[in-house]
Write a protein that holds these residues in place. Structure first.
Motif, PDB file in Angstrom:
ATOM      1  N   MET A 187     -44.457   6.544 -34.765  1.00 19.95           N
ATOM      2  CA  MET A 187     -43.039   6.245 -34.531  1.00 19.95           C
ATOM      3  C   MET A 187     -42.367   5.927 -35.860  1.00 19.95           C
ATOM      4  SD  MET A 187     -41.551   3.505 -31.861  1.00 19.95           S
ATOM      5  CE  MET A 187     -39.909   2.900 -31.993  1.00 19.95           C
ATOM      6  N   SER A 188     -41.327   6.648 -36.160  1.00 17.67           N
ATOM      7  CA  SER A 188     -40.603   6.478 -37.418  1.00 17.67           C
ATOM      8  C   SER A 188     -39.560   5.380 -37.282  1.00 17.67           C
ATOM      9  CB  SER A 188     -39.925   7.799 -37.781  1.00 17.67           C
ATOM     10  OG  SER A 188     -39.013   7.598 -38.820  1.00 17.67           O
ATOM     11  N   HIS A 189     -39.454   4.551 -38.318  1.00 21.45           N
ATOM     12  CA  HIS A 189     -38.435   3.501 -38.293  1.00 21.45           C
ATOM     13  C   HIS A 189     -37.219   3.877 -39.115  1.00 21.45           C
ATOM     14  CE1 HIS A 189     -40.773   0.742 -35.940  1.00 21.45           C
ATOM     15  NE2 HIS A 189     -41.814   0.984 -36.702  1.00 21.45           N
ATOM     16  N   ASN A 190     -37.365   4.871 -39.983  1.00 22.40           N
ATOM     17  CA  ASN A 190     -36.236   5.306 -40.787  1.00 22.40           C
ATOM     18  C   ASN A 190     -35.459   6.387 -40.055  1.00 22.40           C
ATOM     19  OD1 ASN A 190     -36.813   3.607 -42.938  1.00 22.40           O
ATOM     20  ND2 ASN A 190     -38.286   5.050 -43.786  1.00 22.40           N
ATOM     21  N   PRO A 191     -34.153   6.214 -39.957  1.00 20.63           N
ATOM     22  CA  PRO A 191     -33.362   7.236 -39.275  1.00 20.63           C
ATOM     23  C   PRO A 191     -33.154   8.457 -40.161  1.00 20.63           C
ATOM     24  CG  PRO A 191     -31.944   5.498 -40.104  1.00 20.63           C
ATOM     25  CD  PRO A 191     -33.357   5.079 -40.394  1.00 20.63           C
ATOM     26  N   SER A 192     -32.808   9.554 -39.519  1.00 20.16           N
ATOM     27  CA  SER A 192     -32.375  10.743 -40.230  1.00 20.16           C
ATOM     28  C   SER A 192     -30.958  11.060 -39.777  1.00 20.16           C
ATOM     29  CB  SER A 192     -33.324  11.920 -39.968  1.00 20.16           C
ATOM     30  OG  SER A 192     -33.336  12.246 -38.590  1.00 20.16           O
ATOM     31  N   TYR A 193     -30.264  11.839 -40.576  1.00 24.51           N
ATOM     32  CA  TYR A 193     -28.863  12.158 -40.324  1.00 24.51           C
ATOM     33  C   TYR A 193     -28.674  13.654 -40.513  1.00 24.51           C
ATOM     34  CZ  TYR A 193     -28.641   7.201 -41.638  1.00 24.51           C
ATOM     35  OH  TYR A 193     -28.848   5.856 -41.718  1.00 24.51           O
ATOM     36  N   ARG A 194     -27.785  14.220 -39.692  1.00 19.46           N
ATOM     37  CA  ARG A 194     -27.477  15.639 -39.853  1.00 19.46           C
ATOM     38  C   ARG A 194     -26.202  15.963 -39.088  1.00 19.46           C
ATOM     39  NH1 ARG A 194     -28.523  18.017 -35.033  1.00 19.46           N
ATOM     40  NH2 ARG A 194     -30.294  17.289 -33.784  1.00 19.46           N
ATOM     41  N   LEU A 195     -25.684  17.177 -39.354  1.00 14.51           N
ATOM     42  CA  LEU A 195     -24.579  17.693 -38.560  1.00 14.51           C
ATOM     43  C   LEU A 195     -25.089  18.018 -37.165  1.00 14.51           C
ATOM     44  CD1 LEU A 195     -22.758  20.024 -41.087  1.00 14.51           C
ATOM     45  CD2 LEU A 195     -21.712  18.125 -39.832  1.00 14.51           C
ATOM     46  N   ALA A 196     -24.277  17.752 -36.178  1.00 14.49           N
ATOM     47  CA  ALA A 196     -24.633  18.090 -34.805  1.00 14.49           C
ATOM     48  C   ALA A 196     -24.523  19.596 -34.600  1.00 14.49           C
ATOM     49  CB  ALA A 196     -23.704  17.362 -33.834  1.00 14.49           C
ATOM     50  N   THR A 197     -25.294  20.088 -33.664  1.00 12.54           N
ATOM     51  CA  THR A 197     -25.206  21.487 -33.244  1.00 12.54           C
ATOM     52  C   THR A 197     -24.823  21.507 -31.761  1.00 12.54           C
ATOM     53  OG1 THR A 197     -27.502  21.657 -32.516  1.00 12.54           O
ATOM     54  CG2 THR A 197     -27.051  22.096 -34.867  1.00 12.54           C
ATOM     55  N   LEU A 198     -24.463  22.681 -31.267  1.00 11.82           N
ATOM     56  CA  LEU A 198     -24.113  22.794 -29.849  1.00 11.82           C
ATOM     57  C   LEU A 198     -25.283  22.400 -28.946  1.00 11.82           C
ATOM     58  CD1 LEU A 198     -21.939  26.029 -29.832  1.00 11.82           C
ATOM     59  CD2 LEU A 198     -21.170  23.651 -29.555  1.00 11.82           C
ATOM     60  N   GLU A 199     -26.510  22.537 -29.443  1.00 10.37           N
ATOM     61  CA  GLU A 199     -27.676  22.122 -28.654  1.00 10.37           C
ATOM     62  C   GLU A 199     -27.707  20.599 -28.437  1.00 10.37           C
ATOM     63  OE1 GLU A 199     -28.130  24.426 -31.348  1.00 10.37           O
ATOM     64  OE2 GLU A 199     -27.916  25.971 -29.806  1.00 10.37           O
ATOM     65  N   ASP A 200     -26.981  19.856 -29.261  1.00 12.27           N
ATOM     66  CA  ASP A 200     -26.925  18.392 -29.129  1.00 12.27           C
ATOM     67  C   ASP A 200     -25.858  17.932 -28.132  1.00 12.27           C
ATOM     68  OD1 ASP A 200     -28.822  17.912 -31.250  1.00 12.27           O
ATOM     69  OD2 ASP A 200     -27.209  18.302 -32.693  1.00 12.27           O
ATOM     70  N   ALA A 201     -25.032  18.845 -27.646  1.00 12.89           N
ATOM     71  CA  ALA A 201     -23.830  18.456 -26.899  1.00 12.89           C
ATOM     72  C   ALA A 201     -24.122  17.577 -25.686  1.00 12.89           C
ATOM     73  CB  ALA A 201     -23.041  19.697 -26.486  1.00 12.89           C
ATOM     74  N   GLU A 202     -25.110  17.920 -24.882  1.00 13.50           N
ATOM     75  CA  GLU A 202     -25.390  17.124 -23.679  1.00 13.50           C
ATOM     76  C   GLU A 202     -25.846  15.721 -24.039  1.00 13.50           C
ATOM     77  OE1 GLU A 202     -27.694  19.069 -20.669  1.00 13.50           O
ATOM     78  OE2 GLU A 202     -26.451  20.876 -20.764  1.00 13.50           O
ATOM     79  N   GLU A 203     -26.701  15.592 -25.063  1.00  9.55           N
ATOM     80  CA  GLU A 203     -27.174  14.271 -25.481  1.00  9.55           C
ATOM     81  C   GLU A 203     -26.032  13.447 -26.075  1.00  9.55           C
ATOM     82  OE1 GLU A 203     -30.864  12.233 -27.984  1.00  9.55           O
ATOM     83  OE2 GLU A 203     -30.677  14.422 -27.964  1.00  9.55           O
ATOM     84  N   ILE A 204     -25.141  14.095 -26.834  1.00 11.37           N
ATOM     85  CA  ILE A 204     -23.984  13.392 -27.393  1.00 11.37           C
ATOM     86  C   ILE A 204     -23.054  12.938 -26.265  1.00 11.37           C
ATOM     87  CG2 ILE A 204     -21.859  13.697 -28.741  1.00 11.37           C
ATOM     88  CD1 ILE A 204     -23.536  15.459 -30.664  1.00 11.37           C
ATOM     89  N   LEU A 205     -22.844  13.777 -25.272  1.00  9.81           N
ATOM     90  CA  LEU A 205     -21.996  13.395 -24.144  1.00  9.81           C
ATOM     91  C   LEU A 205     -22.575  12.178 -23.424  1.00  9.81           C
ATOM     92  CD1 LEU A 205     -19.608  13.791 -22.233  1.00  9.81           C
ATOM     93  CD2 LEU A 205     -21.023  15.436 -20.952  1.00  9.81           C
ATOM     94  N   ASP A 206     -23.873  12.201 -23.138  1.00 12.25           N
ATOM     95  CA  ASP A 206     -24.509  11.067 -22.458  1.00 12.25           C
ATOM     96  C   ASP A 206     -24.350   9.786 -23.271  1.00 12.25           C
ATOM     97  OD1 ASP A 206     -26.411   9.791 -20.472  1.00 12.25           O
ATOM     98  OD2 ASP A 206     -27.587   9.620 -22.326  1.00 12.25           O
ATOM     99  N   LEU A 207     -24.646   9.850 -24.560  1.00 11.93           N
ATOM    100  CA  LEU A 207     -24.518   8.683 -25.440  1.00 11.93           C
ATOM    101  C   LEU A 207     -23.077   8.186 -25.474  1.00 11.93           C
ATOM    102  CD1 LEU A 207     -25.970   7.316 -28.342  1.00 11.93           C
ATOM    103  CD2 LEU A 207     -23.964   8.547 -29.074  1.00 11.93           C
ATOM    104  N   THR A 208     -22.130   9.118 -25.609  1.00  7.68           N
ATOM    105  CA  THR A 208     -20.715   8.760 -25.717  1.00  7.68           C
ATOM    106  C   THR A 208     -20.219   8.048 -24.466  1.00  7.68           C
ATOM    107  OG1 THR A 208     -20.272  10.597 -27.224  1.00  7.68           O
ATOM    108  CG2 THR A 208     -18.385   9.696 -26.039  1.00  7.68           C
TER     109      THR A 208
END
Length: 169
Positions: A1-22
């Motif tokens: 399990m990683s404790h350091n976060p990573s960052y990136r631009l979102a893609t359309l494949e992330d849309a459902e997860e972003i909607l749920d989080l939002t």
């Protein structure tokens, strides 16, 4: 399990997860009766945001913990000051008070706005009716820079943060 976060631009494949989080993150906004687009987003709006803006995600163990977007001055919804405009900032409420949102905002301010975009300022807007957001951003170095009635049932308070002062004319 990683404790350091990573960052990136979102893609359309992330849309459902972003909607749920939002929708989970913006539940208190809905309860306050504040009309932010993200608070009542649907999958099409999330996809539109990903395609039209610089939508970033913060991940840990391949799970999105936070999202935020920058609306650019040349885009379809520019902010009021001709600089990148932060919006749709949401952190997973199950990870609240762990510093993830603060770390993510710091990454956007420094790695994206300062290092990549070379923008002197970052702006954002929030509702005058929100009980704590303005104060939170002011504690992070944002200053009130104007207001507008955008017809949403509240006054939008604009805040700016100086990111690269040497670029200010």
């Amino acid at each position: 399990m990683s404790h350091n976060p990573s960052y990136r631009l979102a893609t359309l494949e992330d849309a459902e997860e972003i909607l749920d989080l939002t929708l989970r993150a913006y539940a208190p906004i809905r309860e306050l009766g504040i009309h932010f687009a993200a608070a009542t987003a649907d999958l099409e709006l999330v996809k539109k945001n990903i395609m039209n803006n610089a939508c970033y995600v913060m991940l840990r163990d391949h799970k999105i913990l936070a999202t935020a977007s920058l609306r650019m001055p040349w885009g379809l919804q520019p902010g009021p000051f001709g600089v990148p405009h932060l919006w749709w900032f949401a952190t997973d409420p199950t990870h609240a008070q762990k510093g993830d949102g603060s770390d993510f905002l710091h990454w956007i301010e420094h790695s994206v706005v300062a290092e990549q975009l070379k923008a002197p300022y970052l702006s954002l807007g929030t509702a005058d009716k929100h009980p704590w957001l303005i104060g939170m951003y002011e504690r992070r170095g944002y200053e009130r820079a104007g207001s507008a009635d955008l017809g949403k049932g509240h006054i939008t308070i604009y805040l700016k943060k100086t990111i690269l002062p040497h670029l200010i004319k």
